[in-house]
Design a protein around this motif. Sequence first.
Motif, mmCIF file in Angstrom:
data_model
loop_
_atom_site.group_PDB
_atom_site.id
_atom_site.type_symbol
_atom_site.label_atom_id
_atom_site.label_comp_id
_atom_site.label_asym_id
_atom_site.label_seq_id
_atom_site.Cartn_x
_atom_site.Cartn_y
_atom_site.Cartn_z
ATOM 1 N N THR A 46 0.829 -1.212 0.000
ATOM 2 C CA THR A 46 0.000 0.000 0.000
ATOM 3 C C THR A 46 0.859 1.256 0.000
ATOM 4 O O THR A 46 0.346 2.375 0.121
ATOM 5 C CB THR A 46 -0.964 0.019 1.206
ATOM 6 O OG1 THR A 46 -0.238 -0.276 2.402
ATOM 7 C CG2 THR A 46 -2.063 -1.001 1.023
ATOM 8 N N ARG A 126 2.963 3.711 -6.419
ATOM 9 C CA ARG A 126 1.533 3.776 -6.717
ATOM 10 C C ARG A 126 1.236 2.749 -7.810
ATOM 11 O O ARG A 126 1.226 3.060 -8.987
ATOM 12 C CB ARG A 126 1.131 5.186 -7.185
ATOM 13 C CG ARG A 126 0.984 6.175 -6.058
ATOM 14 C CD ARG A 126 0.626 7.550 -6.582
ATOM 15 N NE ARG A 126 1.737 8.120 -7.318
ATOM 16 C CZ ARG A 126 2.733 8.797 -6.757
ATOM 17 N NH1 ARG A 126 2.757 8.967 -5.468
ATOM 18 N NH2 ARG A 126 3.708 9.286 -7.478
ATOM 19 N N ALA A 129 -2.606 -0.730 -5.222
ATOM 20 C CA ALA A 129 -3.095 -1.411 -4.024
ATOM 21 C C ALA A 129 -3.739 -0.405 -3.083
ATOM 22 O O ALA A 129 -3.293 -0.175 -1.967
ATOM 23 C CB ALA A 129 -1.951 -2.143 -3.335
ATOM 24 N N LEU A 130 -4.795 0.239 -3.564
ATOM 25 C CA LEU A 130 -5.521 1.180 -2.728
ATOM 26 C C LEU A 130 -6.252 0.434 -1.630
ATOM 27 O O LEU A 130 -6.452 -0.784 -1.679
ATOM 28 C CB LEU A 130 -6.500 1.989 -3.560
ATOM 29 C CG LEU A 130 -5.936 3.200 -4.293
ATOM 30 C CD1 LEU A 130 -7.046 3.890 -5.047
ATOM 31 C CD2 LEU A 130 -5.271 4.184 -3.349
ATOM 32 N N GLU A 131 -6.708 1.200 -0.650
ATOM 33 C CA GLU A 131 -7.301 0.591 0.532
ATOM 34 C C GLU A 131 -8.461 -0.337 0.204
ATOM 35 O O GLU A 131 -8.556 -1.450 0.731
ATOM 36 C CB GLU A 131 -7.757 1.686 1.493
ATOM 37 C CG GLU A 131 -8.389 1.148 2.757
ATOM 38 C CD GLU A 131 -8.724 2.255 3.720
ATOM 39 O OE1 GLU A 131 -9.929 2.494 3.945
ATOM 40 O OE2 GLU A 131 -7.788 2.894 4.237
ATOM 41 N N MET A 134 -7.194 -3.562 -1.203
ATOM 42 C CA MET A 134 -6.483 -4.330 -0.192
ATOM 43 C C MET A 134 -7.452 -4.952 0.817
ATOM 44 O O MET A 134 -7.253 -6.086 1.264
ATOM 45 C CB MET A 134 -5.455 -3.453 0.526
ATOM 46 C CG MET A 134 -4.612 -4.209 1.539
ATOM 47 S SD MET A 134 -3.633 -5.560 0.817
ATOM 48 C CE MET A 134 -2.228 -4.629 0.177
ATOM 49 N N GLY A 410 -6.349 2.857 -8.033
ATOM 50 C CA GLY A 410 -5.022 2.995 -7.459
ATOM 51 C C GLY A 410 -3.895 3.329 -8.402
ATOM 52 O O GLY A 410 -2.743 3.380 -7.967
#
Length: 503
Positions: A46, A126, A129-131, A134, A410
């Motif tokens: 992340t 970047r 793997a945005l929140e 994830m 992402g």
Amino acid sequence: MQLHDVVDTSAELAATRSRNAKTAALSRLLGDAPADELSAAVAFLTGRPTQGRIGVGWRTLAQLRRAPAPSASLTVAEVDRTLGEIASTSGSGSTSRRTRLLHDLLARATTEEQDFLVRLLTGELRQGALEGVMIEAIAAATEAPADLVRRAVMLSGDLAVTASAAASGGTDALERFRLEVGRPVRPMLASPAESLDDAVTRLGEPIVEYKMDGARIQVHRDGDEVRVYTRTLREITRSVGELADLVRSLPCERVVLDGETLALTDDGRPRPFQETMGRFGSTADEQVRELLLRPYFFDCLHVDGNDLLDAPLRERRAALHEVAGEHVIPGEVAPDDPATLLDAALAAGHEGVMVKDPDSPYAAGRRGRAWLKVKPSHTLDLAVLAAEWGHGRRTGYLSNLHLGARDPDGGEPIMVGKTFKGLTDELLAWQTEHFPELQRSRDDWTVYLRPELVVEIELDGVQTSTRYPGGVALRFARVVRYRPDKEAGEADTIDAVRAMLRG
């Protein structure tokens, strides 16, 4: 787990725009990760080490890079442990020790691992793997319900901690996460409404409150101990002593409040946003420190042992009035004429109104349709991607901004336009001084930046365009202000920009 497994997964994420493909790649990796390395793997992917920023810049890392190792040998645990040593090293001789630790780490890394580590440590990682992605991957890898993982993340504030809990204790461990007084939760967010009538119609008999041009705060009190946090969960208690004193005087022992704070003029009108934000900085000058901040609370998440996150807003609002009294933001429940309240808010110098569903729980960290913001002008929060050198009276200044919307999956921000309108002489000087600190590259005309700054842009709308990769372009865009209270991950998405297309 080998570091190269994480690096390979990162490359796989960067190579696809498919959310399902990203989730599948992440869940495979996390499913194979040992329990004691899972949190570090999540943190690395992340883009933020478990230690946070360790104070190492791009230039330092570039000077330390040597010939890469011929084969991969680093483990995730070794890298995490070394970064922990670097972050904790201080005192006499600390600079040389930190340099040696970094040098030895990079010397053991392959070319691909070196590139990954440099981007990780400089905030440049970047790969998608945005929140949200994830969270889905953690759920899939640990066979835990995604909603439960999401709630645990919002209450813990930490993806890595949540992943470790899910892997070691499953559903039971996730259910043990609770709101803790003194540990901030991510703020509930609002979505824009097309109009006041649309918002009221959508929510029935809503609560309508002023939308102020202030800074978001979350206040935690446990007896005489008070902590004040920004919307990014940064603690600012020492900078805002008057807010802490006020909360200590409230008729309760333990409380968590959500609200806004702003500095007012002598006649009670809001001062510019930048003056309010100036109080949050550690280097504020004496004149800024003398500006008193006034809080306006609009939600109560906990009071004297009672957690209210899941209670409907009408109950939270009743508790809020009992605790905060005169410090509650102006508003009404199901007003007969919401337009009158909007006019009053605008006449007082505020941005507009918030229209809220009285039956909604507090959805920490979520931007849903239970809270709708109504403003008379269209604005977007966008990332600054680059700035061009000015001409004429702006010669010598970085001026024309390249603006990007957030990729919800992402990837890199997606460019949607340029503007130099609204830039004052003060902002031009500030950009020219500070933008080189964020420089990625440059040519004769443009300085390209790491997309870390968020700027609020007012516009007349958007239109379809083949000029920019998102297929849309801003119409008559102009700078309103920079948003130091927001991180790049809070910028508006390309979907939000496309939704503004007329018709």
